[in-house]
Design a protein around this motif. Structure first.
Motif: not given
Length: 508
Positions: A103-113, A149-153, A179-185
């Motif tokens: 959810g955090l990754a979605l918000g940041l990437t959608m926002g920056m996009g 930069l979000m990989l550590p999360l 860990l399995y969902m890193i490709p989704q990021l």
């Protein structure tokens, strides 16, 4: 080009900055004449005629955009349905990863996009089609850097979740799933720029078709991997990653096959120029979006500290679940008005931009009133399908009034946010959101809920004061805006982040 050139050189520089590229953007070898601005409307009949035409344009954008949002939202929901058939632990863990980490990754990437909604939309309106591909590539660079930069999360999700007092067993499994969902990021980082790029050109039907096929693919693959193949959590991760990358590659194939003539001319080194200004606008978009997303997350967190918290959290969760589906509808209006405003400003048609805002507000308010009336009419029963607890159903009913007003206000707010994105006001709206939501809404809600013992209804009602104030401020800003100046600033923005780089490259 030398900086000290004479009048002829300055004229050449101005021509390069102000004119569209050679050709009309469709390979026809001519420059289209700029379309005249909307004529002054002097009668009710003229207003209705123009409103009908504008509604047609808006729904041709909003309809497929709504479907795309619902289809992509449903992929995560379907994953949770399959997880629920594994065990409660798997359901809790995947839900936690989906809502907190992803959810955090979605918000940041959608926002920056969303920065591309401003830049691509205005460049498309100005017939600077060659810059759309450059903007797309710049956004890919910035968002994939953000993903790194979000990989550590994702790599250290367990301690992050334990910091928020999550159950240790749930945190451990959610961390493994992360860990399995890193490709989704990285799919997020590639997908949202493509979507904004296609939206700016009105290619929303292509997005809808790809999302529909991806949704069917996701259901089939999830069933195969979890059912017959018995891969469990790993199978769900593979299916969700594959489905998101299906969306990315399907849209990318559409672009590379030549369906965006003039807007994609291959990879360009100009993508690496003017990154700072582009990143600043992208960060402003992310801050604006995330402050909105996180506002309702705070509602659930704070409600968890009330008396009888389980019932309160359950009631709020049911309402926010319904709220999520409703907001998908208005995300479509958000995308549509962002495209319309940015296109018209880029084309130097401020009157048409204002009229588009008026028409979409009329449509969204009408739909918001329908939601408002439906919730009030069904307030005693709409919670029943989600729970077998009469106590929770009664708690949901008590939230009916504040929930109905939330739906009404949020029929207007996403539209005004879309106007802000189309006009390039991301940082201004970010400051408005910070003040209204976090300095007024949450403190007022906390005051009513705890010292005044207003409970969950008081908490949500108090927070609505922030939403209402934000809406009033955005309405005032929109009404007081000098749209002729905004059209001029759109032109300057295209020069700054498009034409200036092109002139420099030609000079070299």
């Amino acid at each position: 080009m030398a900086a000290s050139g004479g009048g002829g050189e300055e004229a050449l520089r101005e021509a390069l900055l102000l004119a569209p590229p050679a050709g009309d953007g469709n390979g026809n070898g001519k420059v289209e004449k700029q379309v005249e601005d909307l004529e002054e409307i002097r009668s009710v009949r003229a207003f209705l005629r123009h409103a009908a035409e504008e509604n047609r344009r808006l729904w041709s954008l909003a309809g497929p955009a709504i479907f795309t949002s619902i289809a992509q939202y449903s992929m995560g929901a379907i994953t949770l349905v399959f997880a629920g058939h594994l065990s409660t632990l798997e359901l809790d863990a995947i839900s936690t990863e989906n809502n907190v980490i992803a959810g955090l990754a979605l918000g940041l990437t959608m926002g920056m996009g969303s920065a591309l909604e401003t830049l691509c939309g205005q460049a498309y309106g100005a017939k600077q089609l060659h810059m759309l591909g450059v903007y797309l590539q710049r956004s890919w660079i910035i968002l994939n850097a953000l993903a790194v930069l979000m990989l550590p999360l994702y790599l250290f999700a367990a301690p992050v979740l334990r910091f928020f007092h999550q159950d240790a067993e749930i945190a451990a499994l959610a961390s493994r799933f992360a860990l399995y969902m890193i490709p989704q990021l990285f799919a997020y980082a590639c997908n949202f720029p493509i979507q904004k790029y296609l939206q700016a050109q009105g290619k929303v039907m292509a997005m809808a078709v790809v999302s529909a096929v991806a949704l069917v693919f996701h259901v089939a693959l999830s069933w195969l991997l979890v059912g017959p193949m018995g891969m469990g959590v790993v199978g769900l991760a593979v299916a969700l990653n594959a489905s998101w990358w299906f969306v990315v590659l399907g849209q990318l194939a559409y672009i590379l096959m030549g369906y965006c003539p003039g807007a994609w001319n291959g990879f360009d080194w100009l993508a690496f120029s003017d990154l700072y200004g582009f990143a600043r606008l992208s960060v402003g978009s992310a801050v604006m979006t995330c402050l909105e997303f996180w506002f309702y997350m705070f509602l659930i967190v704070i409600v968890g500290n009330l008396e009888n918290a389980q019932v309160a959290v359950a009631a709020v969760s049911i309402c926010t679940n319904l709220f999520g589906w409703q907001i998908m509808v208005f995300f479509g209006f958000n995308a549509a008005i962002s495209v319309r405003v940015s296109n018209e400003l880029g084309a130097g048609r401020p009157r048409a931009a204002k009229f588009a805002i008026l028409v979409v507000l009329m449509s969204s308010v009408a739909i918001g009133l329908a939601f408002f009336a439906a919730i009030l009419a069904l307030r005693d029963v709409y919670g029943a399908p989600f729970t077998e607890s009469p106590e929770v159903v009664r708690a949901v009913a008590r939230l009916g009034v504040v929930f109905a007003f939330s739906l009404l206000l949020n029929s207007v707010q996403p539209v005004l946010s879309g106007v802000a994105v189309g006009a390039g006001w991301q940082w201004l709206v970010a400051y408005v959101n910070l003040g209204c939501y976090y300095l007024i809404g949450i403190p007022v809600g906390y005051l009513i809920a705890f010292p005044l013992r207003g409970g969950v209804t008081g908490m949500w009602g108090g927070m609505l004061s922030g939403v209402g104030l934000q809406t009033l401020i955005l309405v005032a800003i929109t009404m007081r805006t000098n749209w002729d100046r905004e059209a001029s600033e759109a032109h300057s923005r295209i020069q700054k982040w498009g034409g200036s780089a092109a002139v420099k490259a030609l000079g070299e």
